[in-house]
Enzyme design. Structure first.
Site, short mmCIF file in Angstrom:
data_model
loop_
_atom_site.label_atom_id
_atom_site.label_comp_id
_atom_site.label_asym_id
_atom_site.label_seq_id
_atom_site.Cartn_x
_atom_site.Cartn_y
_atom_site.Cartn_z
N CYS A 2 38.55 38.92 58.28
CA CYS A 2 38.77 38.99 59.72
C CYS A 2 38.81 40.45 60.16
CB CYS A 2 40.06 38.33 60.18
SG CYS A 2 40.20 36.61 59.76
N ARG B 292 33.53 41.84 57.83
CA ARG B 292 34.83 41.37 57.35
C ARG B 292 35.02 39.86 57.57
NH1 ARG B 292 38.59 45.72 56.69
NH2 ARG B 292 40.16 44.12 56.51
N TRP C 90 37.24 34.98 59.79
CA TRP C 90 36.89 34.30 58.53
C TRP C 90 37.95 33.23 58.39
CZ3 TRP C 90 38.95 33.01 53.81
CH2 TRP C 90 38.03 32.73 52.78
N ASN D 236 45.12 38.74 61.75
CA ASN D 236 44.50 38.72 60.43
C ASN D 236 45.62 38.47 59.43
OD1 ASN D 236 42.92 39.14 58.21
ND2 ASN D 236 42.64 41.34 58.53
N GLY D 237 45.44 37.51 58.53
CA GLY D 237 46.50 37.20 57.57
C GLY D 237 46.83 35.72 57.62
N GLU E 245 28.43 40.32 36.14
CA GLU E 245 28.23 40.92 37.46
C GLU E 245 26.86 40.53 38.03
OE1 GLU E 245 29.94 42.17 39.67
OE2 GLU E 245 28.63 43.42 40.90
N LYS F 9 26.30 38.52 41.52
CA LYS F 9 25.45 39.00 42.63
C LYS F 9 24.51 37.88 43.10
CE LYS F 9 27.15 41.68 43.68
NZ LYS F 9 28.37 42.20 43.16
N GLU G 249 26.49 35.10 44.91
CA GLU G 249 27.05 35.51 46.21
C GLU G 249 26.02 35.47 47.32
OE1 GLU G 249 30.48 38.84 45.68
OE2 GLU G 249 28.51 39.42 44.98
N HIS H 44 28.34 27.98 22.40
CA HIS H 44 29.53 27.11 22.48
C HIS H 44 29.53 26.27 23.75
CE1 HIS H 44 31.00 29.09 18.94
NE2 HIS H 44 30.77 30.25 19.51
N LYS I 90 34.05 40.63 53.00
CA LYS I 90 34.06 41.88 52.24
C LYS I 90 35.42 42.18 51.66
CE LYS I 90 32.30 45.70 50.77
NZ LYS I 90 31.52 45.51 49.52
C1 G6P Z 1 35.57 40.14 47.71
C2 G6P Z 1 34.21 40.77 47.82
C3 G6P Z 1 33.75 41.23 46.43
C4 G6P Z 1 34.79 42.16 45.84
C5 G6P Z 1 36.17 41.51 45.78
C6 G6P Z 1 37.25 42.52 45.40
O1 G6P Z 1 35.47 38.93 47.03
O2 G6P Z 1 33.27 39.87 48.36
O3 G6P Z 1 32.52 41.93 46.56
O4 G6P Z 1 34.39 42.53 44.55
O5 G6P Z 1 36.51 40.99 47.06
O6 G6P Z 1 37.33 43.47 46.41
P1 G6P Z 1 37.94 44.91 46.26
O7 G6P Z 1 37.84 45.51 47.62
O8 G6P Z 1 39.36 44.73 45.79
O9 G6P Z 1 37.12 45.63 45.24
#
Ligand code: G6P
Length: 608
Positions: free
Chosen positions: A2, A27, A74, A100-101, A481, A485, A488, A504, A603
């Site tokens: 948010c 956000r 969000w 927000n929260g 990772e 990606k 996501e 396994h 984000k």
């Molecule tokens: C969210 C984002 C990810 C990020 C994670 C941790 O899920 O979409 O891209 O890695 O938060 O965020 P931070 O700001 O703590 O690295």
């Protein structure tokens, strides 16, 4: 998670609010809204969907209000629709609030207010807060906000306006970030600096349990208990150019291509190649404690957690300190053992992730030395950690983290090598690592110059809905990772694994033509990973290999090879992750996905 923006100044508020919302759209972006305080009362406009939808309904010419608040959502409580979008008003529509929260005790509060005859319009926890402020309001907004917040459990960053006090914004925080931009004849309150720097680079960071009252004349900050607080005005490092697209189609692509530069910036001034020494100013005050530490626990979420996994190998390998990695959400709740000499490192791009912040606080409470490895200067984790190191990779806007990941790897390498130097790592060994690290930005350029090869992989497999990613040693977290990606941004199911684990269970998934990305760079476990490749091929899987330049053996076994330059094993993730970022990016584009704003994600996850 948010975005909040509020404006009070001499200019028209509406364009400033909409511009701020656009900057914060990363956000959260399922709905948005704006509330302006003017002569005729509070005017609230809300809309499901993107900010452009809201913008189309607004009359910028007609509205001359000079203060207001806005929000991009969000959803947590209540579906993303017009009614649940913020701002929320109280029953009398004298108060409008953006939040927000999460208000954790919203249900008893709502029941109480309903018993008093208050009618609710939305399903949100946030409306409860707006109604509560309205319930307490008797002409003094700041007082009503304070009274309401005393009844609230949970987290909040809020900005509130009142019909009866045009030109006043009251904002407060607990657990959700809020920054106040201090401009000339104007103030902007926002959940992050990207909505502010168009107006000013002078900011104050609000702390938990603080309330600020803003008018065009100035600001006044107090605690929740009404104690005055003196705030220091600080300079934000970010520039407007850094948060713009600069000709790229997406922020994610821009940020992938920024990596040679961001990696150099992350190392600048920290490495003395001739002496083989590392200077990390943010750790200077805890050098002794760190040198004699007995154990390191790294805690993080998402991509930062993957970086921490590489960090575990780095700290054990280079500094010989027993290290473990924990999801922040698990660490905070599982009664962790934090003994004498434990250092807890919180890794976070935003520095605001709710679980990571809570884990850091838990570690502090239990007596650990806490360090932050954070990108956003002045963020809550950066301020609350005992010490830390900034990534200095510049703002990351794309929701899928890319340059922050390589920035985290760089900083963790520097930390591990620096700690190693003070324990047992020889000067030549340290110098060798630092020289290899210094070569990485140019080597990343080489990998990026071959982006078309990653694009070809995306074209070939864009319609496959299941992918596997395998790696060993330092490259096992990179496999995870790479899979993250792809998940996501292209909504493809992908799993990242240590290659040996495939046998396994996940091997059962492999069928004819299934794309299996294998990081098969030269290193101690090279022969083992070649065996894993054979196992995949036998079952009909298609190998997409990330290999060391010049490796012909892998080329014979793979459908596609993405070459990366040679480097020492601890640094390989800095190179091997780049083709995986590109594969995910091009696949998402080909599938018509919104790369920078993937569905359901945000984000910065400021709720647990
Ligand atoms: C969210 C984002 C990810 C990020 C994670 C941790 O899920 O979409 O891209 O890695 O938060 O965020 P931070 O700001 O703590 O690295």
């Amino acid at each position: 998670m948010c975005g909040i923006v509020g404006y009070v100044g001499e200019k028209a508020a509406l364009p400033a609010l909409i511009e701020g919302l656009k900057r914060l759209e990363y956000r959260g972006y399922d709905s948005c809204g704006v509330a302006l305080s003017g002569q005729g009362g509070i005017d609230v406009r809300k809309s499901q969907g993107r900010i452009s939808v809201l913008e189309a309904q607004l009359d910028f010419e007609a509205d001359r209000s000079t203060s207001g608040i806005a929000h991009t959502r969000w959803a947590t409580h209540g579906a993303p629709n017009d009614v649940n979008a913020h701002p929320h008003c109280d029953a009398s529509r004298r108060i409008a609030l953006v939040h927000n929260g999460i208000v954790e005790n919203y249900q008893p509060l709502r029941i109480y207010l309903e018993q008093q005859g208050v009618t609710f319009r939305s399903e949100t926890d946030s409306e409860v807060l707006a109604q509560l402020i309205g319930w307490f309001y008797d002409g003094d907004l700041e007082k009503a906000v304070r009274e309401a917040l005393c009844k609230v459990q949970g987290t909040y960053g809020i900005a509130v306006i009142s019909n009866d006090e045009p030109g006043v914004i009251v904002a407060a925080r607990r657990g959700s970030p809020l920054i106040i931009g201090v401009g000339r004849g104007e103030y902007v309150v926002a959940s992050d600096a990207s909505a502010i720097i168009e107006h000013t680079t002078q900011v104050i960071y609000l702390c938990d349990n603080e309330i600020v009252r803003l008018t065009v004349e100035g600001f006044h900050t107090t605690t929740l208990d009404a104690e005055p607080v003196t705030k220091e005005v600080q300079e934000v490092e970010w520039t407007l150019e850094q948060i713009e697209l600069a000709g790229y189609e997406h922020y994610m692509l821009k940020e992938i291509f920024e990596q040679p530069a961001s990696l150099s910036t992350g190392m600048r001034g920290r490495v003395d190649l001739r002496e083989g020494t590392i200077r990390l100013g943010g750790l200077a005050d805890c050098t002794r404690e760190l040198t004699h530490c007995r154990r390191i626990i790294m805690t993080a979420c998402g991509t930062a957690w993957h970086a921490a996994l590489v960090g575990e190998y780095l700290f054990e390998d280079l500094a010989r300190v027993p290290t473990e990695v924990d999801y922040a959400s698990e660490f905070r709740y599982r009664n962790p053992i934090v003994g004498e000499g434990t250092v807890v490192i919180a890794v976070s791009q935003s520095g605001e992730t709710a679980d990571t912040l809570a884990a850091l606080r838990e570690a502090k409470q239990r007596g650990a030395l806490t360090l932050g490895v954070v990108n956003t200067v002045g963020s809550t984790i950066a301020r609350e950690a005992d010490a830390g190191v900034y990534l200095h990779v510049g703002p990351e806007i794309g929701v899928a983290s890319t340059k922050a990941f390589t920035g985290q790897l760089t900083v963790l390498t520097l930390m591990a090598a620096s700690l190693g130097r003070r324990r047992h790592l020889s000067q030549p060994a340290a110098r060798e690592i630092l020289e290899a690290l210094a070569a990485i930005p140019d080597q990343v350029k080489t990998v990026l110059a071959r982006a078309a090869e990653a694009e070809a992989v995306a074209e070939a497999y864009q319609h496959r809905d299941n992918w596997l990613y395998l790696g060993r040693g330092y490259n096992f977290p990179v496999a995870m990772e790479g899979a993250l990606k792809l998940k996501e941004i292209s909504y493809i199911h992908a799993e990242g694994l240590p290659a040996a684990e495939m046998k396994h269970g996940p091997i059962a998934l492999i069928n004819e033509g299934m794309p299996v990305v294998v990081i098969a760079t030269r290193g101690a476990q090279y022969e083992k990973i070649i065996s894993n490749i054979e196992e995949v091929r036998t079952r009909g899987g298609h190998i997409i290999a990330v290999a060391t330049e010049g490796d012909r053996q892998v080329a014979k076994l793979a459908e596609h090879v993405l070459y990366v330059p040679h480097t020492m094993e601890p640094l390989q993730p800095l190179l091997t992750v780049v083709p995986l970022q590109l594969i995910a990016y091009y696949t998402a584009v080909l599938r018509g996905c919104n790369v920078d704003k993937p569905r359901n994600l945000a984000k910065s996850v400021t709720v647990e």
